[in-house]
Design an enzyme around this catalytic site. Structure first.
Site, short mmCIF file in Angstrom:
data_model
loop_
_atom_site.label_atom_id
_atom_site.label_comp_id
_atom_site.label_asym_id
_atom_site.label_seq_id
_atom_site.Cartn_x
_atom_site.Cartn_y
_atom_site.Cartn_z
N ARG A 1 61.84 19.03 67.76
CA ARG A 1 61.95 20.20 68.64
C ARG A 1 61.99 21.43 67.74
NH1 ARG A 1 65.61 16.27 70.46
NH2 ARG A 1 65.21 15.51 72.59
N LYS B 1 69.57 17.05 70.29
CA LYS B 1 69.93 17.07 71.70
C LYS B 1 70.95 15.98 71.99
CE LYS B 1 67.71 17.51 76.22
NZ LYS B 1 66.41 17.50 76.94
N HIS C 1 56.80 22.77 72.02
CA HIS C 1 57.14 21.40 72.41
C HIS C 1 55.89 20.53 72.56
CE1 HIS C 1 60.79 19.20 73.26
NE2 HIS C 1 60.20 18.57 74.25
N ARG D 1 55.52 18.14 69.70
CA ARG D 1 56.39 16.95 69.77
C ARG D 1 55.79 15.93 70.73
NH1 ARG D 1 61.81 14.87 69.58
NH2 ARG D 1 62.61 14.23 71.62
N HIS E 1 65.27 9.66 71.95
CA HIS E 1 65.50 9.53 73.39
C HIS E 1 66.59 8.50 73.65
CE1 HIS E 1 61.20 11.04 74.51
NE2 HIS E 1 62.05 12.02 74.31
N TYR F 1 54.85 8.94 77.99
CA TYR F 1 53.69 9.11 77.11
C TYR F 1 52.66 7.99 77.29
CZ TYR F 1 56.73 12.58 75.04
OH TYR F 1 57.56 13.66 74.87
#
Length: 324
Positions: free
Chosen positions: A135, A160, A266, A269, A292, A301
């Site tokens: 990020r 995150k 973003h 990424r 994640h 994805y």
């Protein structure tokens, strides 16, 4: 309301918990918004019913994403459960969900065409976003100690969800990164002569008071000027503001002629993830590299690539073969 004694007490509480400045700002924002929504009533006089009413308002009137609702709830849960010590209990609240939108992605050739319009620091930043799946804020917060050229890895700290993770580092960037580090360390040495250095998180600054002199703690993308640390009140040099690379990207996209796509920081990424899956990396590995929590987040994805129906031929192809 921003400087009210009540909000200042919450800020102090958050800092004592060792939370990041970004989390502090986010929590204060949602708590203030919650109070405004209820006509500035003091949270002490409210509770679970008012929290549910506010979350419902965010979904129905402001049409916020489910993740935004969750962030707001986290802020209010901290306010009631930990600060006011008035537990909210089970809210029995259903988060609103909006239709899923597939992220915009670039292939390697498209990334290359944008990078060709950049040079120096800007090119390195976006090379790291695409090469390591970062990020933009994670990239700008990188310090010298986060790079491991021997193992080809990069440590992302306090990402995150306040999680650390390790991702891959392209060996092709080694010399460029080393040059950027050398330039950053020269700035640090100059700052140290004035008893100034890179900003250090408040808790660590107290534990390691001379850390600002250590090369390991220097940002590789330092800001151009000095500032006052909001937590410690000391003069320091923070990392580059994210508005700088965003502006550089906007110009590079325009020069590359790819104005038909909505390209943000973003996007690089997202493109990192899709290119790994395209090259055969398994989804669990990609999940770990992206940091994640749930593999379902990574699975989007596969939809971008069409891998969720891999091996399924179009009925038109079968028809074409029969006709031929």
């Amino acid at each position: 309301m921003g400087s009210s004694p009540f909000l200042n007490e919450i800020r102090t509480s958050i800092r004592l918990q060792g939370m990041s400045l970004r989390t502090e700002k986010t929590y204060i924002y949602w708590i203030k918004d919650f109070i405004r929504f209820h006509n500035r009533k003091h949270p002490n006089t409210m509770g679970a019913d008012e929290v549910v009413a506010y979350l419902s308002y965010l979904a129905s009137r402001r049409n916020v994403a489910i993740n935004t609702q969750k962030v707001a709830l986290n802020a209010l849960a901290y306010l009631y459960n930990q600060f006011l010590l008035q537990p909210l209990g089970d809210l029995n609240f259903q988060f609103a969900s909006r239709p899923r939108r597939l992220p915009e992605v670039l292939n390697s050739m498209e990334v290359a065409s944008i990078l060709q319009q950049m040079s120096g620091r800007d090119k390195l930043i976006f090379s790291l976003l695409f090469g390591s799946g970062l990020r933009i804020t994670e990239c700008l917060r990188l310090r010298v100690k986060d790079f491991d050229f021997i193992n080809g890895s990069l440590t992302v700290r306090d990402g995150k969800g306040a999680k650390d993770r390790v991702t891959i580092l392209s060996q092709s960037l080694k010399s460029t990164i080393e040059a950027e580090i050398a330039a950053a360390l020269a700035i640090q040495r100059s700052d140290n002569l004035k008893a100034v250095g890179p900003s250090i998180p408040g808790v660590l600054a107290k534990k390691y008071p001379s850390a600002y002199r250590e090369p390991a703690w220097m940002f590789i993308f330092p800001s151009n000027g000095l500032c006052i640390h909001p937590n410690t009140g000391t003069l320091c040099r923070h990392h580059l503001h994210d508005s700088v690379p965003r502006k550089a990207l906007k110009q590079a996209v325009r020069m590359s002629g790819m104005m038909h796509k909505r390209i943000t920081c973003h996007t690089f990424r997202h493109s990192f993830a899709t290119e790994l899956l395209r090259s055969g990396r398994d989804i669990r590995t990609v999940q770990e590299l992206l940091g994640h929590f749930d593999v379902k987040t990574t699975q989007i994805y596969t939809h971008v690539l069409g891998q969720h129906f891999a091996g399924t031929a179009s009925p038109l192809d079968t028809l074409s073969m029969n006709v031929g």
